[in-house]
Write a protein that holds these residues in place. Structure first.
Motif, PDB file in Angstrom:
ATOM      1  N   HIS A 270      51.815  26.425  54.660  1.00  0.00           N
ATOM      2  CA  HIS A 270      51.958  26.824  53.259  1.00  0.00           C
ATOM      3  C   HIS A 270      50.647  27.461  52.816  1.00  0.00           C
ATOM      4  CE1 HIS A 270      53.466  26.724  49.138  1.00  0.00           C
ATOM      5  NE2 HIS A 270      52.289  26.250  48.768  1.00  0.00           N
ATOM      6  N   VAL A 271      50.724  28.635  52.186  1.00  0.00           N
ATOM      7  CA  VAL A 271      49.522  29.375  51.804  1.00  0.00           C
ATOM      8  C   VAL A 271      49.491  29.608  50.295  1.00  0.00           C
ATOM      9  CG1 VAL A 271      48.186  31.489  52.123  1.00  0.00           C
ATOM     10  CG2 VAL A 271      49.513  30.554  54.035  1.00  0.00           C
ATOM     11  N   ASP A 272      48.392  29.232  49.680  1.00  0.00           N
ATOM     12  CA  ASP A 272      48.138  29.534  48.272  1.00  0.00           C
ATOM     13  C   ASP A 272      46.634  29.701  48.099  1.00  0.00           C
ATOM     14  OD1 ASP A 272      47.851  29.805  45.590  1.00  0.00           O
ATOM     15  OD2 ASP A 272      48.695  27.847  45.041  1.00  0.00           O
ATOM     16  N   ASP A 273      46.174  30.953  48.167  1.00  0.00           N
ATOM     17  CA  ASP A 273      44.746  31.248  48.092  1.00  0.00           C
ATOM     18  C   ASP A 273      44.378  32.014  46.826  1.00  0.00           C
ATOM     19  OD1 ASP A 273      44.183  29.995  50.483  1.00  0.00           O
ATOM     20  OD2 ASP A 273      44.535  31.788  51.680  1.00  0.00           O
ATOM     21  N   LYS A 274      45.220  31.899  45.798  1.00  0.00           N
ATOM     22  CA  LYS A 274      44.908  32.646  44.582  1.00  0.00           C
ATOM     23  C   LYS A 274      43.608  32.139  43.964  1.00  0.00           C
ATOM     24  CE  LYS A 274      48.176  30.037  41.639  1.00  0.00           C
ATOM     25  NZ  LYS A 274      49.094  29.520  42.668  1.00  0.00           N
ATOM     26  N   ILE A 275      42.871  33.042  43.337  1.00  0.00           N
ATOM     27  CA  ILE A 275      41.563  32.684  42.785  1.00  0.00           C
ATOM     28  C   ILE A 275      41.601  32.539  41.269  1.00  0.00           C
ATOM     29  CG2 ILE A 275      40.331  33.760  44.701  1.00  0.00           C
ATOM     30  CD1 ILE A 275      39.712  36.113  42.893  1.00  0.00           C
ATOM     31  N   ASN A 276      42.749  32.830  40.661  1.00  0.00           N
ATOM     32  CA  ASN A 276      42.912  32.658  39.222  1.00  0.00           C
ATOM     33  C   ASN A 276      44.400  32.467  38.954  1.00  0.00           C
ATOM     34  OD1 ASN A 276      43.299  33.616  36.261  1.00  0.00           O
ATOM     35  ND2 ASN A 276      41.079  33.496  36.456  1.00  0.00           N
ATOM     36  N   ASP A 277      44.733  31.611  38.018  1.00  0.00           N
ATOM     37  CA  ASP A 277      46.141  31.333  37.738  1.00  0.00           C
ATOM     38  C   ASP A 277      46.852  32.502  37.064  1.00  0.00           C
ATOM     39  OD1 ASP A 277      46.191  28.818  38.865  1.00  0.00           O
ATOM     40  OD2 ASP A 277      45.614  27.808  36.995  1.00  0.00           O
ATOM     41  N   HIS A 278      46.105  33.402  36.449  1.00  0.00           N
ATOM     42  CA  HIS A 278      46.728  34.540  35.757  1.00  0.00           C
ATOM     43  C   HIS A 278      46.884  35.704  36.726  1.00  0.00           C
ATOM     44  CE1 HIS A 278      47.788  37.464  32.734  1.00  0.00           C
ATOM     45  NE2 HIS A 278      47.802  36.508  31.828  1.00  0.00           N
ATOM     46  N   ARG A 279      48.094  36.217  36.822  1.00  0.00           N
ATOM     47  CA  ARG A 279      48.401  37.268  37.806  1.00  0.00           C
ATOM     48  C   ARG A 279      47.629  38.558  37.563  1.00  0.00           C
ATOM     49  NH1 ARG A 279      51.752  37.566  33.701  1.00  0.00           N
ATOM     50  NH2 ARG A 279      52.628  39.564  33.040  1.00  0.00           N
ATOM     51  N   MET A 280      47.138  38.799  36.341  1.00  0.00           N
ATOM     52  CA  MET A 280      46.467  40.060  36.026  1.00  0.00           C
ATOM     53  C   MET A 280      44.960  40.008  36.249  1.00  0.00           C
ATOM     54  SD  MET A 280      48.593  40.961  32.539  1.00  0.00           S
ATOM     55  CE  MET A 280      48.034  42.656  32.349  1.00  0.00           C
ATOM     56  N   TYR A 281      44.442  38.836  36.562  1.00  0.00           N
ATOM     57  CA  TYR A 281      42.984  38.694  36.675  1.00  0.00           C
ATOM     58  C   TYR A 281      42.405  39.576  37.773  1.00  0.00           C
ATOM     59  CZ  TYR A 281      38.434  36.685  37.797  1.00  0.00           C
ATOM     60  OH  TYR A 281      37.097  36.525  38.078  1.00  0.00           O
ATOM     61  N   GLU A 282      42.973  39.493  38.959  1.00  0.00           N
ATOM     62  CA  GLU A 282      42.359  40.181  40.096  1.00  0.00           C
ATOM     63  C   GLU A 282      42.447  41.700  39.970  1.00  0.00           C
ATOM     64  OE1 GLU A 282      42.417  38.135  44.073  1.00  0.00           O
ATOM     65  OE2 GLU A 282      44.105  37.090  43.132  1.00  0.00           O
ATOM     66  N   GLU A 283      43.536  42.216  39.403  1.00  0.00           N
ATOM     67  CA  GLU A 283      43.616  43.666  39.262  1.00  0.00           C
ATOM     68  C   GLU A 283      42.597  44.173  38.242  1.00  0.00           C
ATOM     69  OE1 GLU A 283      47.320  45.200  37.783  1.00  0.00           O
ATOM     70  OE2 GLU A 283      47.551  43.604  36.300  1.00  0.00           O
ATOM     71  N   PHE A 284      42.437  43.459  37.129  1.00  0.00           N
ATOM     72  CA  PHE A 284      41.488  43.945  36.122  1.00  0.00           C
ATOM     73  C   PHE A 284      40.041  43.687  36.529  1.00  0.00           C
ATOM     74  CE2 PHE A 284      45.103  44.803  33.545  1.00  0.00           C
ATOM     75  CZ  PHE A 284      44.675  45.822  32.697  1.00  0.00           C
ATOM     76  N   LYS A 285      39.830  42.681  37.341  1.00  0.00           N
ATOM     77  CA  LYS A 285      38.499  42.498  37.929  1.00  0.00           C
ATOM     78  C   LYS A 285      38.144  43.715  38.785  1.00  0.00           C
ATOM     79  CE  LYS A 285      34.995  39.665  39.083  1.00  0.00           C
ATOM     80  NZ  LYS A 285      34.027  39.126  38.106  1.00  0.00           N
ATOM     81  N   LYS A 286      39.113  44.175  39.558  1.00  0.00           N
ATOM     82  CA  LYS A 286      38.899  45.355  40.394  1.00  0.00           C
ATOM     83  C   LYS A 286      38.765  46.608  39.540  1.00  0.00           C
ATOM     84  CE  LYS A 286      38.523  47.737  44.168  1.00  0.00           C
ATOM     85  NZ  LYS A 286      37.345  47.603  45.032  1.00  0.00           N
ATOM     86  N   PHE A 287      39.569  46.747  38.497  1.00  0.00           N
ATOM     87  CA  PHE A 287      39.493  47.931  37.638  1.00  0.00           C
ATOM     88  C   PHE A 287      38.112  48.033  36.986  1.00  0.00           C
ATOM     89  CE2 PHE A 287      44.349  47.467  36.828  1.00  0.00           C
ATOM     90  CZ  PHE A 287      44.604  48.007  38.067  1.00  0.00           C
ATOM     91  N   ASN A 288      37.567  46.894  36.577  1.00  0.00           N
ATOM     92  CA  ASN A 288      36.231  46.905  35.988  1.00  0.00           C
ATOM     93  C   ASN A 288      35.195  47.391  37.003  1.00  0.00           C
ATOM     94  OD1 ASN A 288      34.262  46.021  33.783  1.00  0.00           O
ATOM     95  ND2 ASN A 288      33.544  44.842  35.537  1.00  0.00           N
ATOM     96  N   GLU A 289      35.336  46.945  38.247  1.00  0.00           N
ATOM     97  CA  GLU A 289      34.430  47.396  39.307  1.00  0.00           C
ATOM     98  C   GLU A 289      34.592  48.893  39.563  1.00  0.00           C
ATOM     99  OE1 GLU A 289      35.333  44.976  42.661  1.00  0.00           O
ATOM    100  OE2 GLU A 289      34.598  43.117  41.743  1.00  0.00           O
ATOM    101  N   LEU A 290      35.831  49.380  39.509  1.00  0.00           N
ATOM    102  CA  LEU A 290      36.079  50.810  39.726  1.00  0.00           C
ATOM    103  C   LEU A 290      35.340  51.658  38.707  1.00  0.00           C
ATOM    104  CD1 LEU A 290      39.900  51.107  40.510  1.00  0.00           C
ATOM    105  CD2 LEU A 290      37.995  51.301  42.104  1.00  0.00           C
ATOM    106  N   VAL A 291      35.412  51.238  37.454  1.00  0.00           N
ATOM    107  CA  VAL A 291      34.739  51.985  36.396  1.00  0.00           C
ATOM    108  C   VAL A 291      33.228  51.905  36.574  1.00  0.00           C
ATOM    109  CG1 VAL A 291      34.328  52.114  33.906  1.00  0.00           C
ATOM    110  CG2 VAL A 291      36.642  51.719  34.766  1.00  0.00           C
TER     111      VAL A 291
END
Length: 325
Positions: A270-291
């Motif tokens: 069983h795999v659960d390696d999420k780093i934040n409970d909110h599904r939008m956290y990782e994408e917006f973390k990346k978007f901030n880095e992109l900018v």
């Protein structure tokens, strides 16, 4: 990232519950129509959004922003994203990118010509669990079959049956099961397998819109069915079957909360390696880095991915004779 949020609906309210976890994102503006003003003022006070606008052009000119988050109904994505790009702003656009492939390609060219960041806000592509899942697929051998089922009865469907057409079931506004819910499954599959050899969409159509449907993608040695439904409910899961085992994703493909690996030799995990409970956290973390980094190589890669998805959508809509917009 100095951000302007365009919209004040459910997705924006959900996003704002998470964004404080990324303190580098500065909430400098929110834009909506006149009837949104009380909601926007409430959100501004609660989450520290600096300015409230009802005029988009004024926001683009006056607000201290470098990026726009287009979180509006589907049919408005193209026009609002285009105007932001023309004003020299980076754009994060909610899914689906646009209603038409030609519109997406136009935005892509405009962004690249102006050296601006343009990305689609599609959660699963950025989730740690998704990256772990793709690595895990090496263990199950040759992938033969994939079934993605995202079936969720919509309370708006009852209103639709009574004759009240809300945006999610309005062909003029880019509604329908494919664009609203099955789009997550398409992104999930394209991120693993790329573009298919052929596309077929078998849809249940009422008043010109697909209330549910089965999208069949043929990859040669791998066959895929993506089910999206707003007029029925079923267990939401994805099953990936290889000749050495299987992977089962528990829950919808836009959340990918966890998954199970089961091999023919008896191994299971069983795999659960999420780093934040909110599904939008990782994408917006990346978007901030992109900018911050202005990483255009990554942007080009993601735009190519989104274009492949829009190509599938375009073929599916034509196959089912559905006219949007």
């Amino acid at each position: 990232m100095k951000l302007a949020i365009i919209g004040a609906g459910m997705i924006v309210k959900d996003y704002l519950t998470m964004v404080s976890d990324i303190p580098e994102i500065k909430l400098n503006a929110i834009v909506g129509v006149e009837q949104d003003v009380p909601t926007m003022q409430e959100l501004s006070e609660k989450y520290g959004i600096k300015k409230v606008f009802t005029n988009y052009e004024e926001c683009l000119k006056q607000a201290d922003i470098d990026t726009v988050y287009v979180a509006l109904p589907n049919f408005l994505h193209y026009a609002y994203a285009k105007k932001a790009l023309e004003s020299g702003k980076n754009v994060i656009c909610e899914k689906p990118f646009t209603l038409k492939l030609s519109e997406m390609r136009e935005l892509k060219k405009l962004a690249l010509d102006k050296n601006l960041i343009l990305v689609e806000a599609i959660t699963n592509q950025y989730l740690t669990n998704y990256k772990e899942l793709k690595e895990s697929l090496k263990k199950i051998g040759d992938i033969k079959l994939i079934e993605c089922n995202y079936s969720q009865y919509s309370h708006r469907y009852d209103a639709f049956k009574e004759g009240k057409i809300l945006p999610v079931f309005d062909p003029k506004k880019g509604g329908g099961a494919l664009m609203d819910i099955n789009i997550y499954n398409i992104h999930f599959i394209v991120g693993i397998l790329g573009k298919p050899k052929s596309v077929k969409y078998m849809a249940n159509i009422e008043r010109g819109i697909d209330t549910s449907g089965m999208l069949i993608l043929d990859y040669g040695n791998t066959k895929v069915v993506c089910i999206g439904s707003k007029d029925t409910s079923a267990k939401i899961q994805t099953t990936i079957q290889g000749n050495a085992g299987s992977v089962i994703v528990n829950g919808p493909t836009n959340v990918l909360s966890d998954f199970d690996i089961n091999l023919n030799n008896g191994f299971s995990k069983h795999v659960d390696d999420k780093i934040n409970d909110h599904r939008m956290y990782e994408e917006f973390k990346k978007f901030n880095e992109l900018v911050a980094d202005h990483d255009m190589d990554f942007v080009k890669k993601e735009l190519d991915h989104s274009e492949s998805v829009m190509e599938i959508v375009d073929m599916a809509l034509r196959d089912a004779d559905i006219q949007l917009g």
